[in-house]
Design a protein around this motif. Sequence first.
Motif, PDB file in Angstrom:
ATOM      1  N   GLY A   6      71.377 -48.628  37.640  1.00 25.53           N
ATOM      2  CA  GLY A   6      71.393 -48.945  39.173  1.00 25.53           C
ATOM      3  C   GLY A   6      70.674 -49.945  40.239  1.00 25.53           C
ATOM      4  O   GLY A   6      69.305 -50.975  39.667  1.00 25.53           O
ATOM      5  N   TYR A   7      70.833 -49.716  41.135  1.00 24.28           N
ATOM      6  CA  TYR A   7      69.730 -50.440  41.902  1.00 24.28           C
ATOM      7  C   TYR A   7      69.477 -50.197  43.627  1.00 24.28           C
ATOM      8  O   TYR A   7      69.336 -48.976  43.021  1.00 24.28           O
ATOM      9  N   PHE A   8      68.738 -50.075  44.172  1.00 22.09           N
ATOM     10  CA  PHE A   8      68.319 -49.628  45.369  1.00 22.09           C
ATOM     11  C   PHE A   8      68.247 -50.241  46.789  1.00 22.09           C
ATOM     12  O   PHE A   8      68.827 -51.394  46.980  1.00 22.09           O
ATOM     13  N   ILE A   9      67.790 -49.202  47.281  1.00 18.59           N
ATOM     14  CA  ILE A   9      68.172 -49.259  48.918  1.00 18.59           C
ATOM     15  C   ILE A   9      67.315 -49.641  49.999  1.00 18.59           C
ATOM     16  O   ILE A   9      66.384 -48.306  49.508  1.00 18.59           O
ATOM     17  N   PHE A  10      65.960 -50.482  50.221  1.00 19.02           N
ATOM     18  CA  PHE A  10      64.291 -50.504  51.286  1.00 19.02           C
ATOM     19  C   PHE A  10      64.603 -50.155  52.096  1.00 19.02           C
ATOM     20  O   PHE A  10      65.676 -50.512  53.225  1.00 19.02           O
ATOM     21  N   THR A  11      63.512 -49.253  53.016  1.00 21.26           N
ATOM     22  CA  THR A  11      63.886 -49.185  53.917  1.00 21.26           C
ATOM     23  C   THR A  11      62.492 -48.167  54.375  1.00 21.26           C
ATOM     24  O   THR A  11      61.460 -48.044  53.843  1.00 21.26           O
ATOM     25  N   VAL A  12      62.091 -48.038  56.170  1.00 16.75           N
ATOM     26  CA  VAL A  12      60.164 -48.201  56.710  1.00 16.75           C
ATOM     27  C   VAL A  12      61.131 -46.777  57.455  1.00 16.75           C
ATOM     28  O   VAL A  12      61.981 -46.859  58.135  1.00 16.75           O
ATOM     29  N   ASP A  13      60.224 -45.566  57.034  1.00 23.37           N
ATOM     30  CA  ASP A  13      60.371 -44.172  56.998  1.00 23.37           C
ATOM     31  C   ASP A  13      59.278 -44.443  58.728  1.00 23.37           C
ATOM     32  O   ASP A  13      58.167 -44.256  58.384  1.00 23.37           O
ATOM     33  N   GLN A  14      59.928 -44.824  60.233  1.00 25.33           N
ATOM     34  CA  GLN A  14      59.173 -44.569  61.032  1.00 25.33           C
ATOM     35  C   GLN A  14      57.715 -43.730  61.397  1.00 25.33           C
ATOM     36  O   GLN A  14      56.757 -44.224  61.355  1.00 25.33           O
ATOM     37  N   ALA A  15      58.753 -42.602  60.803  1.00 24.93           N
ATOM     38  CA  ALA A  15      58.135 -41.086  61.626  1.00 24.93           C
ATOM     39  C   ALA A  15      56.623 -40.614  60.613  1.00 24.93           C
ATOM     40  O   ALA A  15      55.843 -40.623  60.460  1.00 24.93           O
ATOM     41  N   ALA A  16      57.361 -40.753  59.580  1.00 22.78           N
ATOM     42  CA  ALA A  16      56.313 -41.348  58.205  1.00 22.78           C
ATOM     43  C   ALA A  16      55.395 -41.772  57.827  1.00 22.78           C
ATOM     44  O   ALA A  16      54.600 -41.707  57.116  1.00 22.78           O
ATOM     45  N   GLU A  17      55.710 -42.482  58.561  1.00 21.10           N
ATOM     46  CA  GLU A  17      54.684 -44.653  58.196  1.00 21.10           C
ATOM     47  C   GLU A  17      54.683 -44.703  57.231  1.00 21.10           C
ATOM     48  O   GLU A  17      53.225 -44.800  55.743  1.00 21.10           O
ATOM     49  N   GLY A  18      55.624 -44.641  55.908  1.00 24.23           N
ATOM     50  CA  GLY A  18      56.225 -44.787  54.794  1.00 24.23           C
ATOM     51  C   GLY A  18      57.102 -45.633  54.031  1.00 24.23           C
ATOM     52  O   GLY A  18      58.284 -46.028  55.176  1.00 24.23           O
ATOM     53  N   ILE A  19      57.297 -45.733  52.820  1.00 21.71           N
ATOM     54  CA  ILE A  19      58.275 -46.474  52.503  1.00 21.71           C
ATOM     55  C   ILE A  19      59.808 -45.725  51.273  1.00 21.71           C
ATOM     56  O   ILE A  19      58.955 -44.790  50.977  1.00 21.71           O
ATOM     57  N   VAL A  20      60.690 -45.671  51.642  1.00 19.28           N
ATOM     58  CA  VAL A  20      62.082 -45.610  50.919  1.00 19.28           C
ATOM     59  C   VAL A  20      62.652 -46.084  50.281  1.00 19.28           C
ATOM     60  O   VAL A  20      62.911 -47.356  50.851  1.00 19.28           O
ATOM     61  N   ALA A  21      62.629 -46.126  49.273  1.00 16.65           N
ATOM     62  CA  ALA A  21      63.544 -46.329  48.180  1.00 16.65           C
ATOM     63  C   ALA A  21      64.508 -45.484  47.712  1.00 16.65           C
ATOM     64  O   ALA A  21      64.287 -44.847  46.636  1.00 16.65           O
ATOM     65  N   VAL A  22      65.776 -45.883  47.767  1.00 11.48           N
ATOM     66  CA  VAL A  22      67.054 -44.861  47.403  1.00 11.48           C
ATOM     67  C   VAL A  22      67.001 -45.293  46.331  1.00 11.48           C
ATOM     68  O   VAL A  22      67.942 -46.880  46.487  1.00 11.48           O
ATOM     69  N   HIS A  23      67.586 -45.211  45.443  1.00  8.57           N
ATOM     70  CA  HIS A  23      68.605 -45.459  43.985  1.00  8.57           C
ATOM     71  C   HIS A  23      69.693 -44.966  44.205  1.00  8.57           C
ATOM     72  O   HIS A  23      70.155 -44.158  43.728  1.00  8.57           O
ATOM     73  N   LYS A  24      70.642 -45.800  43.624  1.00  6.61           N
ATOM     74  CA  LYS A  24      72.233 -46.042  43.386  1.00  6.61           C
ATOM     75  C   LYS A  24      72.319 -46.641  42.023  1.00  6.61           C
ATOM     76  O   LYS A  24      72.156 -47.093  41.618  1.00  6.61           O
ATOM     77  N   THR A  25      73.602 -45.645  42.089  1.00  8.80           N
ATOM     78  CA  THR A  25      74.090 -46.821  41.051  1.00  8.80           C
ATOM     79  C   THR A  25      75.428 -47.540  41.045  1.00  8.80           C
ATOM     80  O   THR A  25      75.200 -47.926  42.156  1.00  8.80           O
ATOM     81  N   ARG A  26      76.234 -48.276  39.955  1.00  8.69           N
ATOM     82  CA  ARG A  26      76.321 -49.293  40.767  1.00  8.69           C
ATOM     83  C   ARG A  26      77.669 -49.188  41.461  1.00  8.69           C
ATOM     84  O   ARG A  26      78.301 -50.174  42.183  1.00  8.69           O
ATOM     85  N   ASP A  27      78.150 -48.321  41.466  1.00 10.23           N
ATOM     86  CA  ASP A  27      79.158 -47.313  41.748  1.00 10.23           C
ATOM     87  C   ASP A  27      78.571 -47.072  43.763  1.00 10.23           C
ATOM     88  O   ASP A  27      80.014 -46.674  44.594  1.00 10.23           O
ATOM     89  N   GLY A  28      77.482 -47.049  44.212  1.00 13.03           N
ATOM     90  CA  GLY A  28      77.083 -46.415  45.369  1.00 13.03           C
ATOM     91  C   GLY A  28      76.811 -45.734  45.216  1.00 13.03           C
ATOM     92  O   GLY A  28      76.455 -44.670  46.389  1.00 13.03           O
ATOM     93  N   GLU A  29      76.326 -44.550  44.007  1.00 10.99           N
ATOM     94  CA  GLU A  29      76.223 -43.245  44.766  1.00 10.99           C
ATOM     95  C   GLU A  29      74.795 -42.612  44.646  1.00 10.99           C
ATOM     96  O   GLU A  29      74.049 -44.057  43.455  1.00 10.99           O
ATOM     97  N   THR A  30      73.929 -42.307  45.270  1.00  8.61           N
ATOM     98  CA  THR A  30      72.704 -41.816  45.488  1.00  8.61           C
ATOM     99  C   THR A  30      72.483 -40.967  44.410  1.00  8.61           C
ATOM    100  O   THR A  30      72.817 -40.148  44.613  1.00  8.61           O
ATOM    101  N   LEU A  31      71.396 -41.733  43.338  1.00 11.67           N
ATOM    102  CA  LEU A  31      70.736 -41.052  42.727  1.00 11.67           C
ATOM    103  C   LEU A  31      69.393 -40.048  43.136  1.00 11.67           C
ATOM    104  O   LEU A  31      69.319 -38.802  42.901  1.00 11.67           O
ATOM    105  N   THR A  32      69.057 -40.716  43.909  1.00 14.35           N
ATOM    106  CA  THR A  32      67.542 -39.792  44.201  1.00 14.35           C
ATOM    107  C   THR A  32      66.951 -41.066  45.465  1.00 14.35           C
ATOM    108  O   THR A  32      67.132 -42.385  45.658  1.00 14.35           O
TER     109      THR A  32
END
Length: 501
Positions: free
Chosen positions: A427-453
């Motif tokens: 799979g692959y990852f989409i990365f964002t910053v959670d400003q409120a929590a002051e942290g990093i978010v890495a969304v793990h997805k399948t090749r078809d774009g389904e979110t895993l975790t």
Amino acid sequence: MTSLAIFEPLYFSDRLYIINPHGDVGIATLWTPVRQVVDFLARYGIDLDPASSRIAVLGTLYGDGLPQLIRNLLWNPQIHHILILGQNLSGSAEELANLLTLGVEQAERLNQPRFRIRGTTRCLDTAFDPALLTDQVRPVSLGKLSAPETARGLQIFFATLPPPELPRRDRVQVPLPEYRPVYFPSEPRAHTIVRRKPLDAWEEVVTRVLRFGVPVVAGEGKPRLELQNLKVIVTEPVADAEADLRAVGFLLADFQAYQTAILSDIRPEGVDYTYGHRLRRYWGLDLLEAAATRLKANPGSRGGFLTVWDPATDLVADATVGTPCLTTLFFRVFQEVLTLTATFRVHNVMSAWLRNLYGLMALQAEVGRVAGGLPVGAITVISHAIAIDPDTPERLDLARQIAAAKISDGEIDRATGKRTLREDPNGYFIFTVDQAAEGIVAVHKTRDGETLTQYRGRTAMDVERQIVHDGAISDIGHALYVGRQLAILEERVKREKTKTC
């Protein structure tokens, strides 16, 4: 006799702490920061005056810097004493002390001559003369700074230093050698390659064996560069373009002829064996047909296991009698396609591997046809001993050209030359910053774009540990990319936090 020299570092001048360039004592602080050691020296009244101190220089020694330290000592013969103190986390204290007292012995590493420091496993290049250092520079080893005996030993060391003396030899400059190993270190039994097409797979096999193959002597007494248990998965085993094969010395027509031959049960006179004969007649049963019939009746069967190797004859065969390199085949319907796993006891990279793969493609297609038209899927090739012969110049030159032509690990369209990112099957990852929590978010997805975790953390390390725990990455290129992205986001989080403070 040589006049008194001034300390001049050839290496790591930006990392060394020089006190008195005319001093005759060097201090190796191991893993302890130099500044800490300087403060420690001052606390116990050691002379740090640049005009009168016996100390010329201080520097850390984690371990990898030992070759550079040796060069600096050879260039600065006025250093007669080395004080070793600080955190010894890698054995560098023993390596330095033993080098200066016990010397070295002849050894070999990666098929190249080396010096091994006596009493250790540490190997060094052979470009310098160890006799210029052994018993010429006196080492004294103390402990970490927090140990009471270190302070006592420090004071005794400086209180009992003999008077300064002139250098006993001239400066000696020894450049660091450029390291060109015959093979590069790896776990030679654990290489796995995944590629879409046969030629792509073969070129990566060539590159791996040339770079990581271990020099061995084969049973016939010939040198080889060898890997063990190389596993190669070809996900789309279809014929390569004729021009692409010709560019590396193969003819598609030759492979097609081999595909026809491997399906034949005829063993020509004077030939010890053929794969077709072993698979279709040797055992009194057509093994390909039997496997296909079994899979047609029960697509979920795991009994499509065929053997080509006959221990009763092949194990005891005379050395003049040929025995099969291909040993087993396993046909299995997996994820609705017919897969094939083949094992070879031995493989020649340059002349046999790709040809054998084309033969396997024919066997897989035949079983799929007889089983009722099963679509074919991946072929996995496991080579128990796979090698390149370093004594065949033309083959070796081709192997080197193939390895040198590799500029990335991406997929290549041979028709256009365009390279694309090789997708990680995990799979692959989409990365964002959670400003409120002051942290990093890495969304793990399948090749078809389904979110895993989602993986969350305040630092790149926090997220990295979660990803590693879940085995969410399987490709080294993908891992490097993810690491870069996490580092970028961590810096962004720090900047945003600074703005709000």
